[in-house]
Design a protein around this motif. Structure first.
Motif, PDB file in Angstrom:
ATOM      1  N   PRO A  98     -30.923  37.546  64.866  1.00 29.84           N
ATOM      2  CA  PRO A  98     -29.985  38.429  64.560  1.00 29.84           C
ATOM      3  C   PRO A  98     -28.914  38.585  65.513  1.00 29.84           C
ATOM      4  N   SER A  99     -29.318  37.694  66.285  1.00 34.12           N
ATOM      5  CA  SER A  99     -28.055  38.261  67.584  1.00 34.12           C
ATOM      6  C   SER A  99     -27.035  36.620  67.056  1.00 34.12           C
ATOM      7  N   THR A 100     -28.027  35.215  66.690  1.00 34.16           N
ATOM      8  CA  THR A 100     -27.031  34.347  65.939  1.00 34.16           C
ATOM      9  C   THR A 100     -26.675  34.003  64.250  1.00 34.16           C
ATOM     10  N   GLY A 101     -27.103  35.317  63.319  1.00 33.53           N
ATOM     11  CA  GLY A 101     -27.056  35.564  62.543  1.00 33.53           C
ATOM     12  C   GLY A 101     -27.407  34.647  61.366  1.00 33.53           C
ATOM     13  N   CYS A 102     -28.345  33.506  61.693  1.00 33.21           N
ATOM     14  CA  CYS A 102     -29.062  32.650  61.323  1.00 33.21           C
ATOM     15  C   CYS A 102     -30.548  33.246  60.350  1.00 33.21           C
ATOM     16  N   GLN A 103     -31.176  32.224  59.464  1.00 35.46           N
ATOM     17  CA  GLN A 103     -32.309  32.551  58.495  1.00 35.46           C
ATOM     18  C   GLN A 103     -33.001  30.991  58.040  1.00 35.46           C
ATOM     19  N   LYS A 104     -34.089  31.465  58.252  1.00 38.22           N
ATOM     20  CA  LYS A 104     -34.972  29.876  58.168  1.00 38.22           C
ATOM     21  C   LYS A 104     -36.086  30.288  57.291  1.00 38.22           C
ATOM     22  N   MET A 105     -36.702  29.417  56.761  1.00 42.99           N
ATOM     23  CA  MET A 105     -38.299  29.548  55.845  1.00 42.99           C
ATOM     24  C   MET A 105     -38.751  28.540  56.240  1.00 42.99           C
ATOM     25  N   ILE A 148     -34.698  26.398  68.963  1.00 44.14           N
ATOM     26  CA  ILE A 148     -35.445  26.363  67.682  1.00 44.14           C
ATOM     27  C   ILE A 148     -34.603  25.759  66.515  1.00 44.14           C
ATOM     28  N   GLU A 149     -34.503  24.375  65.885  1.00 49.58           N
ATOM     29  CA  GLU A 149     -33.248  24.067  64.990  1.00 49.58           C
ATOM     30  C   GLU A 149     -32.901  25.046  63.568  1.00 49.58           C
ATOM     31  N   GLY A 150     -32.525  25.250  63.188  1.00 52.35           N
ATOM     32  CA  GLY A 150     -31.567  26.504  62.420  1.00 52.35           C
ATOM     33  C   GLY A 150     -32.140  27.272  62.584  1.00 52.35           C
ATOM     34  N   LEU A 151     -32.448  28.300  63.923  1.00 50.47           N
ATOM     35  CA  LEU A 151     -32.312  29.168  63.981  1.00 50.47           C
ATOM     36  C   LEU A 151     -31.600  29.897  65.416  1.00 50.47           C
ATOM     37  N   THR A 152     -31.601  29.139  66.728  1.00 52.95           N
ATOM     38  CA  THR A 152     -31.197  29.425  67.649  1.00 52.95           C
ATOM     39  C   THR A 152     -30.282  28.522  68.494  1.00 52.95           C
ATOM     40  N   ASP A 153     -29.752  27.578  67.445  1.00 55.04           N
ATOM     41  CA  ASP A 153     -28.922  26.131  68.028  1.00 55.04           C
ATOM     42  C   ASP A 153     -27.625  26.507  67.053  1.00 55.04           C
ATOM     43  N   ASN A 154     -27.997  27.351  66.147  1.00 57.19           N
ATOM     44  CA  ASN A 154     -26.330  27.816  66.061  1.00 57.19           C
ATOM     45  C   ASN A 154     -25.919  29.385  65.357  1.00 57.19           C
ATOM     46  N   THR A 155     -24.772  29.014  65.475  1.00 59.72           N
ATOM     47  CA  THR A 155     -23.783  30.934  65.302  1.00 59.72           C
ATOM     48  C   THR A 155     -23.416  30.425  63.836  1.00 59.72           C
ATOM     49  N   VAL A 156     -23.836  31.755  62.931  1.00 59.21           N
ATOM     50  CA  VAL A 156     -23.229  32.112  61.644  1.00 59.21           C
ATOM     51  C   VAL A 156     -21.971  33.507  62.220  1.00 59.21           C
ATOM     52  N   PRO A 157     -20.778  33.407  62.006  1.00 57.47           N
ATOM     53  CA  PRO A 157     -20.024  34.357  62.300  1.00 57.47           C
ATOM     54  C   PRO A 157     -19.921  35.113  61.347  1.00 57.47           C
ATOM     55  N   ARG A 158     -19.599  36.142  61.414  1.00 59.04           N
ATOM     56  CA  ARG A 158     -20.275  37.510  60.184  1.00 59.04           C
ATOM     57  C   ARG A 158     -18.492  37.003  59.650  1.00 59.04           C
ATOM     58  N   ARG A 159     -19.453  37.413  58.503  1.00 59.42           N
ATOM     59  CA  ARG A 159     -18.300  37.824  57.498  1.00 59.42           C
ATOM     60  C   ARG A 159     -17.130  38.787  57.122  1.00 59.42           C
ATOM     61  N   LEU A 160     -17.209  39.917  57.670  1.00 66.33           N
ATOM     62  CA  LEU A 160     -17.107  40.951  57.415  1.00 66.33           C
ATOM     63  C   LEU A 160     -16.966  41.802  58.531  1.00 66.33           C
ATOM     64  N   GLY A 161     -15.883  42.496  59.714  1.00 69.28           N
ATOM     65  CA  GLY A 161     -15.891  43.238  60.163  1.00 69.28           C
ATOM     66  C   GLY A 161     -16.329  44.682  60.230  1.00 69.28           C
ATOM     67  N   PRO A 162     -16.373  45.405  61.292  1.00 73.06           N
ATOM     68  CA  PRO A 162     -16.584  47.334  61.368  1.00 73.06           C
ATOM     69  C   PRO A 162     -15.223  47.622  60.470  1.00 73.06           C
ATOM     70  N   LYS A 163     -15.784  48.530  59.922  1.00 72.39           N
ATOM     71  CA  LYS A 163     -14.956  49.564  59.228  1.00 72.39           C
ATOM     72  C   LYS A 163     -14.949  51.052  59.386  1.00 72.39           C
ATOM     73  N   ARG A 164     -16.457  51.191  60.050  1.00 71.30           N
ATOM     74  CA  ARG A 164     -15.995  52.974  60.621  1.00 71.30           C
ATOM     75  C   ARG A 164     -15.021  52.742  62.128  1.00 71.30           C
ATOM     76  N   ALA A 165     -13.770  53.921  61.892  1.00 68.40           N
ATOM     77  CA  ALA A 165     -12.918  53.782  63.475  1.00 68.40           C
ATOM     78  C   ALA A 165     -13.927  53.753  64.654  1.00 68.40           C
ATOM     79  N   SER A 166     -15.172  54.983  65.093  1.00 65.08           N
ATOM     80  CA  SER A 166     -15.729  54.468  65.939  1.00 65.08           C
ATOM     81  C   SER A 166     -16.499  53.622  66.752  1.00 65.08           C
ATOM     82  N   LYS A 167     -16.773  52.476  65.054  1.00 65.30           N
ATOM     83  CA  LYS A 167     -17.405  51.610  65.600  1.00 65.30           C
ATOM     84  C   LYS A 167     -16.157  50.099  66.013  1.00 65.30           C
ATOM     85  N   ILE A 168     -15.094  50.537  65.359  1.00 72.86           N
ATOM     86  CA  ILE A 168     -13.947  49.190  65.679  1.00 72.86           C
ATOM     87  C   ILE A 168     -13.795  49.987  67.411  1.00 72.86           C
TER      88      ILE A 168
END
Length: 247
Positions: A8-15, A123-143
């Motif tokens: 969850p910290s980098t947004g990566c996923q691996k099978m 670990i290759e594909g999990l911790t060596d890269n960061t995937v940017p979030r496509r969408l930002g927060p929507k709720r006013a308190s989270k912004i």
């Protein structure tokens, strides 16, 4: 068994597919939401801790939390419950669905895990890269929380916009899009709230006045009934007295 791993910290996923029973032994007899040390999977996994989030068996039936068995069972599930999407279901309708228990066994073909503690090695594909979030927060308190804003700051100026890609390659990007801010307090929303509260207060005052008027009417009718009853009693007494005098 296949392991679907997410960070969850980098947004990566691996099978990854694991066939060694010794490596898979750390997952066997574990329940959903259990935490497992992943040192057995390899030297690079030293210090990593995984959390079991879900899984499917070989036929694709999902594991359900709270069903304390390895076997497949048929449960009455309604709309909104885990393992039941409820498309086309009416309110209150339930039907039987096959689900797998929450204990990992040899029938499990895919196991979904999340990294909750990172080890020293990458670990290759999990911790060596960061995937940017496509969408930002929507709720006013989270912004506000994301940008560390104060209560007086205008949240609408800090909404994360994204550019819509062009239809053709090399063309100009189309207009940017921004989400509609949820739970945003504006003068209009405050005015509507005051209007609702005023309607509620007027309704209460009206109900109170009608209740008082009704109680007054009941008291008046009870008084009239009592007077009528006393009048009848007095008439009977006078009739008895006159009858005694005649005798």
């Amino acid at each position: 068994m296949k392991l679907n791993l997410a960070n969850p910290s980098t947004g990566c996923q691996k099978m990854m597919e694991v066939d060694d029973d010794k490596k898979l032994g750390i997952f066997m007899e574990k329940r959903l939401a259990a935490e497992v040390e992943a040192d057995v999977l390899g030297d690079e996994w030293a210090g990593y801790v995984l959390k079991i989030m879900g899984g499917q068996d070989k036929q694709g039936f999902p594991m359900k939390q709270g069903v304390l068995t390895k076997d497949r069972v048929r449960l009455m599930l309604g709309k909104g419950e885990q393992c039941c999407r409820g498309y086309g279901m009416r309110k209150g309708e339930r039907y039987r669905k096959s689900v797998r228990g929450c204990i990992v066994g040899h029938h499990t073909s895919v196991l979904h895990c999340v990294i909750i503690k990172k080890g020293p090695a990458e670990i290759e594909g999990l911790t060596d890269n960061t995937v940017p979030r496509r969408l930002g927060p929507k709720r006013a308190s989270k912004i506000r929380k994301l940008f560390n804003l104060q209560k007086d700051d205008d949240v609408r100026k800090f909404v994360i916009r994204r550019e819509v890609p062009a239809k053709e390659e090399g063309g100009k990007p189309r207009d940017s899009k921004a989400p509609k801010i949820q739970r945003l307090v504006t003068p209009v929303t405050l005015q509507r709230k005051r209007h609702r509260m005023a309607i509620k207060k007027n309704r209460q005052l009206k109900a109170k006045a009608e209740a008082a008027e009704y109680a007054k009417l009941l008291a008046q009718r009870a008084k009239e009934a009592k007077e009528k009853k006393m009048e009848k009693l007095s008439q009977r007494r006078s009739q008895r007295e006159s009858a005694r005098k005649e005798d």
